[in-house]
Motif scaffolding. Structure first.
Motif, PDB file in Angstrom:
ATOM      1  N   ALA A   1     124.231 -50.741  33.025  1.00 16.01           N
ATOM      2  CA  ALA A   1     124.647 -51.158  31.673  1.00 16.01           C
ATOM      3  C   ALA A   1     125.036 -49.947  30.822  1.00 16.01           C
ATOM      4  N   GLU A   2     124.561 -48.761  31.222  1.00 12.41           N
ATOM      5  CA  GLU A   2     124.929 -47.533  30.497  1.00 12.41           C
ATOM      6  C   GLU A   2     126.127 -46.830  31.132  1.00 12.41           C
ATOM      7  N   GLY A   3     126.756 -47.481  32.092  1.00 14.63           N
ATOM      8  CA  GLY A   3     127.971 -46.916  32.675  1.00 14.63           C
ATOM      9  C   GLY A   3     127.741 -46.039  33.889  1.00 14.63           C
ATOM     10  N   VAL A   4     126.525 -46.068  34.438  1.00 14.99           N
ATOM     11  CA  VAL A   4     126.219 -45.220  35.604  1.00 14.99           C
ATOM     12  C   VAL A   4     126.552 -45.983  36.888  1.00 14.99           C
ATOM     13  N   GLU A   5     127.331 -45.316  37.734  1.00 13.98           N
ATOM     14  CA  GLU A   5     127.759 -45.939  38.990  1.00 13.98           C
ATOM     15  C   GLU A   5     126.788 -45.618  40.120  1.00 13.98           C
ATOM     16  N   ARG A   6     126.360 -44.363  40.217  1.00 10.02           N
ATOM     17  CA  ARG A   6     125.360 -43.919  41.186  1.00 10.02           C
ATOM     18  C   ARG A   6     124.475 -42.889  40.484  1.00 10.02           C
ATOM     19  N   ALA A   7     123.223 -42.765  40.955  1.00 12.72           N
ATOM     20  CA  ALA A   7     122.324 -41.793  40.324  1.00 12.72           C
ATOM     21  C   ALA A   7     121.494 -41.067  41.373  1.00 12.72           C
ATOM     22  N   VAL A   8     121.459 -39.750  41.250  1.00 11.13           N
ATOM     23  CA  VAL A   8     120.506 -38.952  42.017  1.00 11.13           C
ATOM     24  C   VAL A   8     119.131 -39.172  41.397  1.00 11.13           C
ATOM     25  N   VAL A   9     118.125 -39.423  42.246  1.00 14.09           N
ATOM     26  CA  VAL A   9     116.763 -39.595  41.726  1.00 14.09           C
ATOM     27  C   VAL A   9     115.875 -38.543  42.397  1.00 14.09           C
ATOM     28  N   LEU A  10     115.128 -37.822  41.557  1.00 14.86           N
ATOM     29  CA  LEU A  10     114.482 -36.581  41.987  1.00 14.86           C
ATOM     30  C   LEU A  10     112.974 -36.707  42.153  1.00 14.86           C
ATOM     31  N   ALA A  11     112.491 -36.359  43.340  1.00 19.51           N
ATOM     32  CA  ALA A  11     111.055 -36.166  43.489  1.00 19.51           C
ATOM     33  C   ALA A  11     110.651 -34.914  42.702  1.00 19.51           C
ATOM     34  N   GLU A  12     109.358 -34.791  42.404  1.00 21.22           N
ATOM     35  CA  GLU A  12     108.897 -33.647  41.589  1.00 21.22           C
ATOM     36  C   GLU A  12     107.476 -33.296  42.007  1.00 21.22           C
ATOM     37  N   HIS A  13     107.387 -32.551  43.111  1.00 26.27           N
ATOM     38  CA  HIS A  13     106.057 -32.176  43.580  1.00 26.27           C
ATOM     39  C   HIS A  13     105.709 -30.778  43.069  1.00 26.27           C
TER      40      HIS A  13
ATOM     41  N   ALA B   1     113.660 -39.113  30.721  1.00 25.34           N
ATOM     42  CA  ALA B   1     113.140 -38.063  29.843  1.00 25.34           C
ATOM     43  C   ALA B   1     114.256 -37.474  28.998  1.00 25.34           C
ATOM     44  N   MET B   2     114.846 -38.302  28.147  1.00 28.10           N
ATOM     45  CA  MET B   2     115.935 -37.839  27.286  1.00 28.10           C
ATOM     46  C   MET B   2     115.878 -38.578  25.958  1.00 28.10           C
ATOM     47  N   PRO B   3     116.282 -37.901  24.873  1.00 33.39           N
ATOM     48  CA  PRO B   3     116.148 -38.511  23.543  1.00 33.39           C
ATOM     49  C   PRO B   3     117.244 -39.522  23.207  1.00 33.39           C
ATOM     50  N   LYS B   4     118.336 -39.534  23.996  1.00 31.49           N
ATOM     51  CA  LYS B   4     119.411 -40.489  23.729  1.00 31.49           C
ATOM     52  C   LYS B   4     119.608 -41.359  24.957  1.00 31.49           C
ATOM     53  N   SER B   5     120.789 -41.998  25.044  1.00 31.34           N
ATOM     54  CA  SER B   5     121.062 -42.794  26.238  1.00 31.34           C
ATOM     55  C   SER B   5     122.081 -42.058  27.103  1.00 31.34           C
ATOM     56  N   VAL B   6     122.157 -42.438  28.364  1.00 31.97           N
ATOM     57  CA  VAL B   6     123.136 -41.809  29.256  1.00 31.97           C
ATOM     58  C   VAL B   6     124.538 -42.037  28.709  1.00 31.97           C
ATOM     59  N   ARG B   7     124.787 -43.257  28.236  1.00 30.52           N
ATOM     60  CA  ARG B   7     126.122 -43.568  27.711  1.00 30.52           C
ATOM     61  C   ARG B   7     126.477 -42.666  26.520  1.00 30.52           C
ATOM     62  N   GLN B   8     125.518 -42.495  25.611  1.00 29.39           N
ATOM     63  CA  GLN B   8     125.791 -41.633  24.445  1.00 29.39           C
ATOM     64  C   GLN B   8     126.147 -40.212  24.887  1.00 29.39           C
ATOM     65  N   ASN B   9     125.411 -39.703  25.884  1.00 31.76           N
ATOM     66  CA  ASN B   9     125.702 -38.344  26.348  1.00 31.76           C
ATOM     67  C   ASN B   9     127.072 -38.251  27.018  1.00 31.76           C
TER      68      ASN B   9
ATOM     69  N   HIS C   1     121.178 -36.296  37.916  1.00 30.85           N
ATOM     70  CA  HIS C   1     119.827 -35.805  37.577  1.00 30.85           C
ATOM     71  C   HIS C   1     119.028 -36.883  36.842  1.00 30.85           C
ATOM     72  N   THR C   2     118.388 -37.777  37.573  1.00 26.68           N
ATOM     73  CA  THR C   2     117.451 -38.715  36.938  1.00 26.68           C
ATOM     74  C   THR C   2     116.085 -38.574  37.609  1.00 26.68           C
ATOM     75  N   HIS C   3     115.086 -39.042  36.898  1.00 26.70           N
ATOM     76  CA  HIS C   3     113.719 -39.009  37.433  1.00 26.70           C
ATOM     77  C   HIS C   3     113.219 -40.433  37.616  1.00 26.70           C
ATOM     78  N   PRO C   4     112.354 -40.630  38.610  1.00 27.61           N
ATOM     79  CA  PRO C   4     111.789 -41.977  38.792  1.00 27.61           C
ATOM     80  C   PRO C   4     110.735 -42.245  37.726  1.00 27.61           C
ATOM     81  N   TYR C   5     110.512 -43.516  37.432  1.00 29.08           N
ATOM     82  CA  TYR C   5     109.453 -43.902  36.501  1.00 29.08           C
ATOM     83  C   TYR C   5     108.142 -43.930  37.275  1.00 29.08           C
ATOM     84  N   ARG C   6     107.348 -42.887  37.158  1.00 27.44           N
ATOM     85  CA  ARG C   6     106.097 -42.767  37.903  1.00 27.44           C
ATOM     86  C   ARG C   6     104.988 -42.178  37.017  1.00 27.44           C
ATOM     87  N   PRO C   7     104.605 -42.871  35.928  1.00 27.14           N
ATOM     88  CA  PRO C   7     103.614 -42.297  34.996  1.00 27.14           C
ATOM     89  C   PRO C   7     102.348 -41.811  35.685  1.00 27.14           C
ATOM     90  N   ASP C   8     101.896 -42.550  36.712  1.00 28.07           N
ATOM     91  CA  ASP C   8     100.619 -42.194  37.353  1.00 28.07           C
ATOM     92  C   ASP C   8     100.707 -40.935  38.212  1.00 28.07           C
TER      93      ASP C   8
END
Ligand SMILES: [Zn+2]
Length: 273
Positions: A50-62, A237-245, A7-14
């Protein structure tokens, strides 16, 4: 331990509603540290690895009525630049897309590996018959549906739509479809989600957005249902890091098998990796 982040989101501020973006900016150390360098998918891969993630799901949000309009094209584009890392999930909206199912089938043909639904942001109940063609498409393609199930602070969202009890219908009507309850019923419905995950073969929990140190309090049977639970972060969109969690989950006192299932193995199985 290497983790798969479901569960990750893309960086798309606009492409986010201004209030959604302000909220993410206010809580995210990743955004504060890396800023617009996160526009580059290669840079994001390095950050997450660098946070220990091997693969990540990235979610569109329409979710044009509430949080933003991050269309599936955005996550397909990100995945095209990092084929061995990102797993893109589509997003379509039955309230505003004229042919949501046709659109979803095209996204699945183009490489989407799952669907994210946002009932409380897109404003429908998960067992609404208009959503059924989306489930049919995912079941036929053999890909999972991840669903926002729990509280939300995003303006305009209506939390009633993500009461997990509505998934009971969907789980029965689509026995071969994997349904993952993101946020595990956050705030109100931990017990309902845990029961559904324990007793419905095709229902799973994604622990995204829950303080990991408290998971055994929310889900007293976490060890027993560990084959039905996946790790996710909501990054950035998280207050800590993936590694910490992930490390907080390793400190819960679960068996090594349960830790491996939650942090990696269940996701690998559901994503066909
Ligand atoms: Zn999320």
């Amino acid at each position: 331990m290497k983790v798969i982040d479901f569960h990750t989101h893309p960086y798309r501020p606009d492409e986010l509603a201004p209030a959604t973006w302000q909220w993410i900016k206010s809580i995210s150390p990743a955004v504060a540290q890396h800023g617009n360098r996160l526009n580059d998918p290669h840079y994001v891969v390095d950050v997450l690895r660098a946070e220990g993630v091997e693969r990540a799901v990235v979610l569109a949000e329409h979710c044009p009525q509430t949080s933003g309009t991050v269309r599936t094209e955005s996550v397909l584009e990100i995945r095209a630049q990092a084929l061995d890392f990102f797993i893109p999930f589509a997003s379509v909206d039955v309230n505003t897309d004229a042919d949501a199912a046709g659109m979803l089938r095209r996204y699945l043909d183009a490489g989407a590996r799952g669907l994210k639904l946002y009932p409380s942001y897109q404003l429908y109940y998960p067992n609404d018959e208009r959503v059924y063609p989306l489930y049919e498409a995912c079941q036929a393609a053999g890909v999972p549906v991840l669903m926002h199930i729990g509280s939300s602070v995003i303006a305009g969202t209506r939390i009633k739509y993500c009461d997990p009890i509505h998934l009971d219908d969907v789980a029965v009507d689509f026995p071969d479809l994997v349904l993952v309850m993101a946020h595990g019923g956050r705030g109100f419905w931990y017990d309902v989600c845990a029961f559904l995950a324990a007793h419905k073969p095709n229902l799973y929990i994604d622990v995204t957005g829950l303080p990991p140190a408290r998971l055994r309090e929310y889900f007293p049977d976490l060890e027993r249902i560990s084959h039905k639970v996946v790790f996710g972060s909501d990054w950035p969109a998280m207050p800590k890091s993936v590694r910490q969690n992930a490390e907080a989950i390793e400190r819960l006192g679960l068996s090594p098998e349960a830790q491996r299932r939650i942090l990696r193995e269940n996701a690998a199985r559901l994503l066909g990796l």
